[in-house]
Scaffold this motif. Structure first.
Motif, PDB file in Angstrom:
ATOM      1  N   LEU A 183      -4.249   6.291 -12.759  1.00  0.00           N
ATOM      2  CA  LEU A 183      -2.790   5.294 -12.492  1.00  0.00           C
ATOM      3  C   LEU A 183      -2.897   4.856 -11.090  1.00  0.00           C
ATOM      4  CD1 LEU A 183      -1.660   8.890 -13.930  1.00  0.00           C
ATOM      5  CD2 LEU A 183      -1.298   6.784 -14.866  1.00  0.00           C
ATOM      6  N   ALA A 184      -3.241   4.948  -9.980  1.00  0.00           N
ATOM      7  CA  ALA A 184      -3.288   4.452  -8.421  1.00  0.00           C
ATOM      8  C   ALA A 184      -3.871   3.185  -9.330  1.00  0.00           C
ATOM      9  CB  ALA A 184      -4.228   5.627  -7.441  1.00  0.00           C
ATOM     10  N   ILE A 185      -4.160   2.680  -9.492  1.00  0.00           N
ATOM     11  CA  ILE A 185      -5.211   1.438  -9.838  1.00  0.00           C
ATOM     12  C   ILE A 185      -4.413   0.309 -10.973  1.00  0.00           C
ATOM     13  CG2 ILE A 185      -7.593   1.590  -8.365  1.00  0.00           C
ATOM     14  CD1 ILE A 185      -8.463   1.815 -11.380  1.00  0.00           C
ATOM     15  N   VAL A 186      -3.981   0.695 -11.079  1.00  0.00           N
ATOM     16  CA  VAL A 186      -2.633   0.103 -12.664  1.00  0.00           C
ATOM     17  C   VAL A 186      -1.834  -0.929 -11.841  1.00  0.00           C
ATOM     18  CG1 VAL A 186      -1.468  -0.425 -14.474  1.00  0.00           C
ATOM     19  CG2 VAL A 186      -3.216   1.357 -14.587  1.00  0.00           C
ATOM     20  N   PRO A 187      -1.055  -0.110 -10.680  1.00  0.00           N
ATOM     21  CA  PRO A 187       0.362  -0.516 -10.405  1.00  0.00           C
ATOM     22  C   PRO A 187      -0.447  -1.429  -9.273  1.00  0.00           C
ATOM     23  CG  PRO A 187       0.000   1.477  -9.282  1.00  0.00           C
ATOM     24  CD  PRO A 187      -0.326   1.407 -10.470  1.00  0.00           C
ATOM     25  N   LEU A 188      -1.942  -1.402  -8.512  1.00  0.00           N
ATOM     26  CA  LEU A 188      -2.638  -2.008  -7.444  1.00  0.00           C
ATOM     27  C   LEU A 188      -2.526  -3.412  -7.755  1.00  0.00           C
ATOM     28  CD1 LEU A 188      -3.959   0.806  -4.884  1.00  0.00           C
ATOM     29  CD2 LEU A 188      -1.917  -0.590  -4.372  1.00  0.00           C
ATOM     30  N   SER A 189      -3.014  -3.098  -9.383  1.00  0.00           N
ATOM     31  CA  SER A 189      -4.046  -5.067  -9.532  1.00  0.00           C
ATOM     32  C   SER A 189      -1.956  -5.855  -9.844  1.00  0.00           C
ATOM     33  CB  SER A 189      -4.165  -4.468 -11.348  1.00  0.00           C
ATOM     34  OG  SER A 189      -3.391  -4.138 -11.614  1.00  0.00           O
ATOM     35  N   PHE A 190      -0.951  -4.911  -9.406  1.00  0.00           N
ATOM     36  CA  PHE A 190      -0.193  -5.878  -9.333  1.00  0.00           C
ATOM     37  C   PHE A 190       0.915  -6.690  -8.355  1.00  0.00           C
ATOM     38  CE2 PHE A 190       0.468  -3.874 -13.600  1.00  0.00           C
ATOM     39  CZ  PHE A 190       0.245  -4.850 -14.773  1.00  0.00           C
ATOM     40  N   ASN A 191       0.044  -5.923  -7.962  1.00  0.00           N
ATOM     41  CA  ASN A 191       0.286  -5.932  -5.950  1.00  0.00           C
ATOM     42  C   ASN A 191       0.226  -7.923  -5.407  1.00  0.00           C
ATOM     43  OD1 ASN A 191       0.599  -6.074  -3.034  1.00  0.00           O
ATOM     44  ND2 ASN A 191      -0.319  -4.648  -3.347  1.00  0.00           N
ATOM     45  N   ALA A 192       1.338  -8.403  -5.151  1.00  0.00           N
ATOM     46  CA  ALA A 192       1.333  -9.628  -4.353  1.00  0.00           C
ATOM     47  C   ALA A 192       0.370 -10.017  -3.073  1.00  0.00           C
ATOM     48  CB  ALA A 192       3.417 -10.518  -4.598  1.00  0.00           C
ATOM     49  N   GLU A 193       0.338  -8.849  -2.854  1.00  0.00           N
ATOM     50  CA  GLU A 193      -0.342  -8.773  -1.285  1.00  0.00           C
ATOM     51  C   GLU A 193      -1.751  -9.001  -1.885  1.00  0.00           C
ATOM     52  OE1 GLU A 193       0.610  -9.963   1.778  1.00  0.00           O
ATOM     53  OE2 GLU A 193       3.263 -10.409   0.871  1.00  0.00           O
ATOM     54  N   PRO A 194      -2.651  -9.680  -1.167  1.00  0.00           N
ATOM     55  CA  PRO A 194      -4.362  -9.985  -0.740  1.00  0.00           C
ATOM     56  C   PRO A 194      -4.811  -8.319  -0.824  1.00  0.00           C
ATOM     57  CG  PRO A 194      -3.978 -10.870   1.174  1.00  0.00           C
ATOM     58  CD  PRO A 194      -2.441 -10.444   0.052  1.00  0.00           C
ATOM     59  N   TYR A 195      -3.964  -7.071  -0.988  1.00  0.00           N
ATOM     60  CA  TYR A 195      -4.268  -5.838  -0.789  1.00  0.00           C
ATOM     61  C   TYR A 195      -4.246  -4.969  -1.565  1.00  0.00           C
ATOM     62  CZ  TYR A 195      -3.058  -7.708   4.300  1.00  0.00           C
ATOM     63  OH  TYR A 195      -2.326  -8.766   4.868  1.00  0.00           O
ATOM     64  N   PHE A 196      -4.916  -3.102  -0.901  1.00  0.00           N
ATOM     65  CA  PHE A 196      -5.279  -2.642  -2.161  1.00  0.00           C
ATOM     66  C   PHE A 196      -4.857  -1.080  -2.096  1.00  0.00           C
ATOM     67  CE2 PHE A 196      -9.140  -2.265  -0.136  1.00  0.00           C
ATOM     68  CZ  PHE A 196      -9.437  -3.530   0.044  1.00  0.00           C
ATOM     69  N   THR A 197      -3.653  -1.609  -1.199  1.00  0.00           N
ATOM     70  CA  THR A 197      -2.689  -0.157  -0.652  1.00  0.00           C
ATOM     71  C   THR A 197      -1.538  -0.875  -1.015  1.00  0.00           C
ATOM     72  OG1 THR A 197      -2.430  -0.822   1.984  1.00  0.00           O
ATOM     73  CG2 THR A 197      -4.281   0.907   1.068  1.00  0.00           C
ATOM     74  N   PHE A 198      -0.689   0.463  -1.233  1.00  0.00           N
ATOM     75  CA  PHE A 198       1.031   0.285  -1.596  1.00  0.00           C
ATOM     76  C   PHE A 198       1.481  -0.735  -0.343  1.00  0.00           C
ATOM     77  CE2 PHE A 198      -0.610   3.424  -5.003  1.00  0.00           C
ATOM     78  CZ  PHE A 198       0.027   2.584  -5.826  1.00  0.00           C
ATOM     79  N   THR A 199       2.396  -1.204  -0.819  1.00  0.00           N
ATOM     80  CA  THR A 199       3.009  -2.373   0.513  1.00  0.00           C
ATOM     81  C   THR A 199       3.955  -1.338  -0.008  1.00  0.00           C
ATOM     82  OG1 THR A 199       3.659  -3.813  -1.109  1.00  0.00           O
ATOM     83  CG2 THR A 199       1.677  -4.513   0.005  1.00  0.00           C
ATOM     84  N   GLU A 200       5.013  -1.728   1.663  1.00  0.00           N
ATOM     85  CA  GLU A 200       7.071  -1.121   1.613  1.00  0.00           C
ATOM     86  C   GLU A 200       7.392  -1.827   0.321  1.00  0.00           C
ATOM     87  OE1 GLU A 200       8.357  -1.135   4.869  1.00  0.00           O
ATOM     88  OE2 GLU A 200       6.658  -0.219   6.065  1.00  0.00           O
TER      89      GLU A 200
END
Lengths: 394, 275, 272
Positions: free
Chosen positions: B31-48
């Motif tokens: 479940l954690a990596i699904v939203p992270l794949s939609f990250n607008a930033e090139p990081y793989f942690t949740f941005t604010e």
């Protein structure tokens, strides 16, 4: 043979041949490499024959030198010298450059006694250790890789002893691999038993959904699951972020949860958990829920009822699941390679290392042979106890 | 000591909480990596921004990157080609063998089963190393054919196991009845046996396909640049640099897994219904 | 080098390589030790250590000794998972002068000494394998310092604006080589490519993308600015005078003899 027997054998034969050729023969040949390597024996037969007469002390006589000189020069022409040199260098480090340099320099020396010529080229040619190394590497059929794989060594006088402390690796590694296998099996049992119970005694509608929750990770790519754990566990990852946000850990003191043994244990437990839950679930589903209620009505506490009534009926499932998880864990390669760092590497990682990097294929074969023997023994136990065809896939 | 009603309710609550945590452990990574794949930033942690559910913090950037990258496209093509060819081979040979193994007349049944299951039992590193030497000597390393044969061998145990399981539930009287009415072996197989074992065959095929589609060790040893598959590409990505592009591929693979699971469960329902 | 002895590589005659633009023959134009029997050196690359400026408040590391100093610079370090280069770093940091490093390393006592020095930081080391990992680990804060290929750090600096700093002190310089697999069907095309890639303009073109420096004098003379950002390349080169106050030339002869034994010892050491 009856017609039915012929028909059955005929149906099985194509696959048996296919698996034999594409799989079993390659694996067997790989294991043969661990005891058989004719490279040096093929290139230096004369030298090795002459060395038979050598007493093993001091430098050998001129015939040995003459044979070695001739055979090394021919090897240089045929460009097999490098392969020979690297085999001998593995027995006695430092000889590679001596062996490679020798034929080139020999061409510049006038004919005559080869012994003096070789001693001029490098004093190592006068060292008995050099000739022992050639003789050892020249044994086409050898147990030395298996000795190496259990941290033993054969001295020049033929006695077998332990390697020096700073060279012992593999026994420790086998112990670590077994330790990780046992730990992961125990963790899977600890986590898997409660949820298998929950699923087995839920209403059919709920059970389907709960079982699906176990099976989704089961069907998901191994690499995806491993990647997820890196993302979750790394220093700037989700778990550490959470711990910092909750104030349990200071921002400067983030925990090292991945690229070490912790990473290997967590990721492997996650990946192997479904293999434990499924056989447990199969067994538990056959136990009527009423039994526990009946035991309670007879005055048994939950603990008593569980220990005396429920647990004994699940032992077969516990055994099946544990064996399966343990067998799979012993051979794990990808997950430790990606999340194990240095402390979380297992025996498979070293087999791959000797296959791909150090190119010590004999040793890779010996380590593989030992691992395979362990797995095969456990498989036989599994087949006796559970029956391979009763294995539940997903 | 018998638990009081309150105590037993507490115990049950604690037990359900433990189960809940185990399910979280099983599913949270996915479940954690699904939203992270939609990250607008090139990081793989949740941005604010992501935590505030700010629409601008999410994007399809990484999906576009993967879809537009010829390397990933070729990896997908390789995975599909090798996976389907290996599946056809494994399913055909595996189904035949399972029918032979199901017969009581089969000589040396245990030994044959051991050989046929061995690709699933032997640690993959050993299989891959052996195959590497053998296939290299035959000129089959770094070819698609070599990988297809290797993956077919690795996939056959799954077919053998699922089809054998289906056949064990199969009522042999049906075959005998068909034969008694004058049907030859081929007609009996096609019209009577195959329809009944079909769900088992198909789910075995799906297992074989999934095994190939997810296999990376043999690919690591045997594949050249031209045979890189999706798992091989992910391996490279994870070793070197996890960009959210990898997470986009991972999300796609999770969706694929759910679809496979759904299909297999549906087929299992058909097998049960046929019993 | 071992590939040549083992018959894995084709021989390449240096006389057939292109002359310098001014007509100097290739054999005179290439820098010492760059032409071997079976391979042609094209560029110098270096293993250095680097740190992330933003994550290193206060005092900054400046010497190789600082990399091994856990007291003044606490935190995890990245190192490549191989004995190669790391043993040399350890000996230099332990006070062995550059000229004596391989002499010391070639003895059992020297090897023990190098491993003892590595022991002092071992619990804090994160081992990397792919060249792309160190800049990534430094950017993520997974490590505070890491050994790395200088070109990878350069790329992170100029292309991704990462605040990474290279410490050149004690760098280990090596030569990137081109060789041809023996028995290839495309020998002529391969030779053609080696000839093309080893011309001065080709080398200089590579150097306009990554901070690795040409292996021939005429190539070095052509080095200019970075293709994407226009910055001067010379100051980022491993062979630039400012960067070579303490530099060790990697010794392949020593390694080709000792690699197996060193790997064996190193694996055992890692596993302990």
């Amino acid at each position: 043979m009856s017609r039915a027997r012929l028909r059955a054998a005929g149906l099985v034969a194509p696959l048996a041949v296919f698996v034999g050729v594409t799989f079993a023969v390659p694996v067997v040949l790989m294991l043969v490499r661990s005891v058989y390597d004719p490279t040096v024996a093929d290139v230096m037969p004369e030298t090795l024959a002459r060395l038979e007469e050598w007493d093993g002390r001091g430098a050998p006589g001129e015939p040995v030198y003459a044979a070695a000189a001739a055979e090394l020069m021919r090897a240089a022409d045929e460009r097999t010298l490098g392969q020979v040199a690297s085999r001998i260098n593995r027995v006695q480090s430092g000889l590679r450059s001596v062996l490679v340099r020798t034929p080139r320099l020999l061409r510049e020396t006038p004919a005559g006694a080869r012994r003096e010529a070789l001693l001029d080229i490098d004093p190592d040619w006068g060292d008995p250790a050099t000739w022992h190394a050639i003789r050892t590497a020249g044994d086409a059929l050898t147990a030395r890789h298996y000795l190496h794989a259990v941290d033993l060594d054969r001295a020049t006088d033929g006695t077998i002893g332990r390697r020096p402390e700073e060279e012992r690796v593999y026994l420790r590694l086998f112990a670590r691999t077994f330790g990780v296998g046992l730990t992961v099996t125990a963790l899977c049992l600890l986590l898997g038993y409660p949820i298998a119970y929950l699923i087995a005694h839920a209403s059919p509608g709920n059970a389907r959904w709960l079982l699906a929750l176990v099976l989704v990770p089961f069907w998901t790519s191994l690499l995806v699951r491993t990647t997820s754990w890196i993302v979750l566990l790394q220093t700037q990852g989700v778990v550490n972020d959470l711990l910092v946000a909750l104030g349990l850990v200071a921002d400067g003191g983030r925990l090292a949860l991945v690229h070490n043994m912790t990473g290997t244990l967590v990721a492997m437990t996650h990946i192997l958990l479904p293999f434990m839950v499924l056989p447990l679930y199969s067994v538990m589903r056959g136990i009527p829920s009423r039994q526990m209620a009946a035991a309670a009505s007879l005055g048994a506490t939950f603990a008593q009822a569980f220990r005396r009534v429920y647990w004994p009926q699940t032992v077969s499932g516990v055994g099946a699941g544990s064996l399966l998880v343990f067998i799979l864990a012993l051979g794990y390669y990808i997950t430790p390679a990606l999340v194990g760092g240095q402390s979380g590497q297992l025996i498979s990682n070293f087999i791959a290392y000797h296959m791909q990097t150090s190119l010590n294929w004999g040793l890779a074969g010996a380590l593989g042979g030992i691992l395979l023997a362990a797995v095969a023994a456990l498989y036989l136990v599994y087949d006796r106890a559970v029956g391979i065809e009763n294995m539940r896939l997903g | 000591m018998t638990l009081s009603p309150l105590g037993s309710r507490l115990a049950r609550g604690a037990y359900l909480a433990v189960c809940g945590l185990v399910f979280v452990f099983l599913l949270a990574p996915l479940l954690a990596i699904v939203p992270l794949s939609f990250n607008a930033e090139p990081y793989f942690t949740f941005t604010e921004g992501m935590l505030r559910l700010d629409a601008e913090a999410f994007s399809l950037r990484w999906y576009r990157e993967v879809a537009g990258d010829p390397v990933w496209r070729r990896a997908l093509a390789n995975s599909l080609l090798i996976g389907s060819a290996a599946t056809v081979l494994a399913t055909g040979l595996g189904t035949l063998a399972a029918m032979g193994l199901a017969s009581r007349a089969m000589p040396g049944r245990r030994l044959a089963m051991g050989l046929l299951i061995s690709p699933m039992v032997v640690p993959l590193v050993i299989s891959a190393a052996g195959m590497f030497f053998f296939y290299s000597a035959l000129g089959l390393a770094q070819t698609h054919l070599g990988l297809i044969l290797a993956h077919a061998a690795l996939g056959t145990p799954f077919v053998v196991i699922t089809v054998t399981a289906t056949l064990s539930a199969f009522d042999r009287n049906l075959s005998r009845a068909a034969a008694g009415m004058g049907a030859g072996p081929w007609l009996t197989f096609r019209r009577v046996e195959l329809p009944i074992i079909a769900p088992g065959v198909v789910s075995g095929a799906l297992f074989a396909f999934a095994a190939s589609f997810d296999e990376v060790v043999v690919v690591l040893f045997m594949a050249g640049e031209a045979q890189r598959t999706i798992p091989r590409q992910m391996w490279a990505g994870v070793r070197e640099q996890i960009s959210p592009a990898i997470l986009a591929v991972a999300t796609f693979l999770i969706a694929f897994a759910v679809a496979l699971l759904w299909t297999v469960e549906w087929l299992r329902g058909r097998v049960r219904a046929a019993r | 080098m071992s590939g040549c002895d083992e018959g894995l590589l084709e021989r390449i005659d240096p006389a057939t390589l292109a002359a310098a633009p001014d007509g100097t023959p290739a054999t005179d134009d290439f820098l010492p030790d760059t032409l071997l029997e079976c391979s042609v050196g094209t560029l110098f690359y270096s293993t250095v250590f680097a740190y992330n400026d933003e994550r290193m408040p206060g005092e900054k590391p400046a010497t190789l000794e600082d990399f091994f100093d856990l007291e003044r610079f606490p935190g995890r370090r990245g190192m490549r998972r191989t004995p190669l280069v790391n043993l040399e770093f350890a000996l230099m940091a332990d006070g062995v002068p550059v000229e004596a490093v391989y002499e010391v390393l070639d003895t059992p006592e020297g090897l023990d000494r190098a491993l003892r020095k590595l022991d002092s930081i071992k619990p804090e080391v994160v081992w990397w394998e792919a060249g792309a990992q160190p800049p990534q680990m430094l950017a993520d804060g997974e490590v505070v310092m890491s050994t790395a290929y200088n070109g990878r750090i350069f790329n992170a600096q100029v292309l991704e604006q990462q605040p990474l700093v290279i410490v050149w002190d004690g760098q280990v310089l090596d030569i990137g080589q081109l060789g041809i697999v023996a028995g290839t069907r495309n020998l002529d095309a391969a030779l053609e490519f080696v000839r093309f890639a080893s011309t001065a303009p080709s080398m200089a073109a590579v150097s306009s993308h990554i901070a690795y420096s040409p292996a021939r004098r005429s190539g070095l003379a052509l080095v200019g600015t970075h293709a994407d950002t226009g910055i001067e390349m010379m100051p980022h080169m491993p062979t630039y005078a400012e960067n070579t106050r303490r530099v060790l030339n990697s010794d392949w002869l020593c390694w080709s003899d000792q690699m197996d034994a060193m790997n064996e010892r190193f694996s055992a050491w890692l596993a302990q």
